[in-house]
Design a protein around this motif. Sequence first.
Motif, PDB file in Angstrom:
ATOM      1  N   PHE A   6       5.436   7.895   6.238  1.00 20.58           N
ATOM      2  CA  PHE A   6       6.278   6.696   6.187  1.00 20.58           C
ATOM      3  C   PHE A   6       5.554   5.547   5.494  1.00 20.58           C
ATOM      4  N   GLY A   7       4.257   5.421   5.735  1.00 20.04           N
ATOM      5  CA  GLY A   7       3.498   4.360   5.076  1.00 20.04           C
ATOM      6  C   GLY A   7       3.475   4.517   3.568  1.00 20.04           C
ATOM      7  N   ASP A   8       3.358   5.753   3.076  1.00 21.30           N
ATOM      8  CA  ASP A   8       3.391   5.997   1.631  1.00 21.30           C
ATOM      9  C   ASP A   8       4.746   5.602   1.048  1.00 21.30           C
ATOM     10  N   HIS A   9       5.804   5.999   1.751  1.00 19.05           N
ATOM     11  CA  HIS A   9       7.149   5.648   1.301  1.00 19.05           C
ATOM     12  C   HIS A   9       7.322   4.135   1.252  1.00 19.05           C
ATOM     13  N   THR A  10       6.834   3.446   2.275  1.00 17.55           N
ATOM     14  CA  THR A  10       6.983   1.993   2.339  1.00 17.55           C
ATOM     15  C   THR A  10       6.243   1.312   1.204  1.00 17.55           C
ATOM     16  N   ARG A  11       4.991   1.711   0.982  1.00 19.11           N
ATOM     17  CA  ARG A  11       4.215   1.088  -0.088  1.00 19.11           C
ATOM     18  C   ARG A  11       4.876   1.284  -1.449  1.00 19.11           C
TER      19      ARG A  11
ATOM     20  N   ILE B 235       0.673   1.184  10.036  1.00 18.60           N
ATOM     21  CA  ILE B 235       1.247   2.425   9.499  1.00 18.60           C
ATOM     22  C   ILE B 235       0.985   2.564   8.007  1.00 18.60           C
ATOM     23  N   MET B 236       0.901   1.444   7.282  1.00 17.28           N
ATOM     24  CA  MET B 236       0.661   1.533   5.840  1.00 17.28           C
ATOM     25  C   MET B 236      -0.784   1.889   5.541  1.00 17.28           C
ATOM     26  N   THR B 237      -1.697   1.515   6.435  1.00 12.69           N
ATOM     27  CA  THR B 237      -3.096   1.893   6.259  1.00 12.69           C
ATOM     28  C   THR B 237      -3.422   3.200   6.987  1.00 12.69           C
ATOM     29  N   LYS B 238      -2.399   3.786   7.632  1.00 10.15           N
ATOM     30  CA  LYS B 238      -2.537   5.054   8.346  1.00 10.15           C
ATOM     31  C   LYS B 238      -3.560   4.992   9.472  1.00 10.15           C
ATOM     32  N   LYS B 239      -3.662   3.837  10.106  1.00 10.54           N
ATOM     33  CA  LYS B 239      -4.525   3.714  11.274  1.00 10.54           C
ATOM     34  C   LYS B 239      -3.841   4.263  12.525  1.00 10.54           C
ATOM     35  N   MET B 240      -2.505   4.267  12.507  1.00  7.70           N
ATOM     36  CA  MET B 240      -1.727   4.819  13.613  1.00  7.70           C
ATOM     37  C   MET B 240      -0.527   5.559  13.048  1.00  7.70           C
TER      38      MET B 240
END
Length: 475
Positions: free
Chosen positions: A447-452, A17-22
Amino acid sequence: MLTILGFAMIATFLALIMTKKMSPIAALVLIPALFCVAVGKGAHLGDYVIDGVSSLAPTAAMLMFAIVYFGVMIDVGLFDPVVRGILRFCKADPMRVVVGTAVLAAIVSLDGDGSTTFMITVSAMYPLYKRLGMSLVVMTGVAAMANGVMNTVPWGGPTARAATALKLDAADIFVPMIPALLVGLLGVLGLAYLLGLRERRRLGALRLDEESVETKETVLVGAGTGAGGGGLEKRPVAGGGGADDVDDDRDDGDGGDGDGDLLKGLDPNRPTLRPRLYWFNALLTGTLITAMILELLPIPVLFLLGAALALSVNYPRLPDQKARIAAHADNVLNVSGMVFAAAVFTGVLQGTGMVDHMAGWLVDTVPEGLGPHMALVTGVLSLPLTYFMSNDGFYFGVLPVLAEAGAAHGVTPLEMARASLVGQPLHMSSPLVPAVYVLVGMARVEFGDHTRFVVKWAALTCLLILAAGILFGTI
């Protein structure tokens, strides 16, 4: 083996999710399903999912009707005075805007419900961030951390769980922790100030254009860089940001759910306004929040009743009610879908025994020499454990084991309970917390952007609270 597979499943999910692969929904469903098969328990996947869905169904129902309720309150103009007041206070100064976000989230968090906090905070602040072209992950990160600190109030959940698990009085846990928690809150406000200064340097001196605003949505993981939005004038000032950690996603907003519609929240002539019912809606909202704090009825029931009453009184005509429900259907579907997807993840973690093996491994790795410092150990462990598992799993499954180990070395249960609260600022951004999907969904942040963005700052806030607790002698 289950320990390794549990950590591998979580790492795979976060990486994807952080790399936006899924997408988060796909990752929450498919990754645990694959790992469930890998541990040889694929035949029980259905049972695990049903158990997870059953446990989270009340939360999903609460979020569905809460989104409708607060959506209607936004439509009728309940929060317009708040937004205008913040606009006047902030004066188009990004630093004031970010600090205002932290203050607003902290105040609203007193109701003890994260979803409510995020809905009100984002509803009030989103138009301002859009107008100024500010980083939306700054808004979500600051709001999540402020809520995480305030979530430790006795009626917020973690403190009550710790008190129940260790058979203690919630007040005895919480009251001595107030100085340390205030230090944590000051830390969040200080961080908001610094992030606001970075945004000010990036955007320059700004002046709002009151007539029309047409901006493009910009999500900046690095708050110190990027392009501004439209609808404002920029006067360059000295200084600027670097180009580190920037993720710039743009949405041209060419449809009915684009930026133009979102920014109509302050339009004084929008047809959904109900100015004659303002005090009714204010009283209804105040009553609803009071009933939640007093636990007069289960929260899902309160929001179900509140949504039905708000729709019936503000929009007595059936076509108008249908229109308001349809207007918020996207948010309802996205958030409730995310909750049920998270149920697959938690169901597999708990059903296969992965979470128990992971917790046991972490407890067993604590060196014997750290026994007299089990409160400190518990505080540190609360960061990863409350991030990777639910509060129920941590407080009812892990904390009693840690407390027993601490008691053998003279550490009191009260110290252990207080230390267990330390990880809450990070916990509120966990992928297993349904409220965080309300936050990122309403703010239109990945969500990945928020997490990073938030993990490092939230972890630092947790450690600040832990250090303050040790300094004040409460941990």
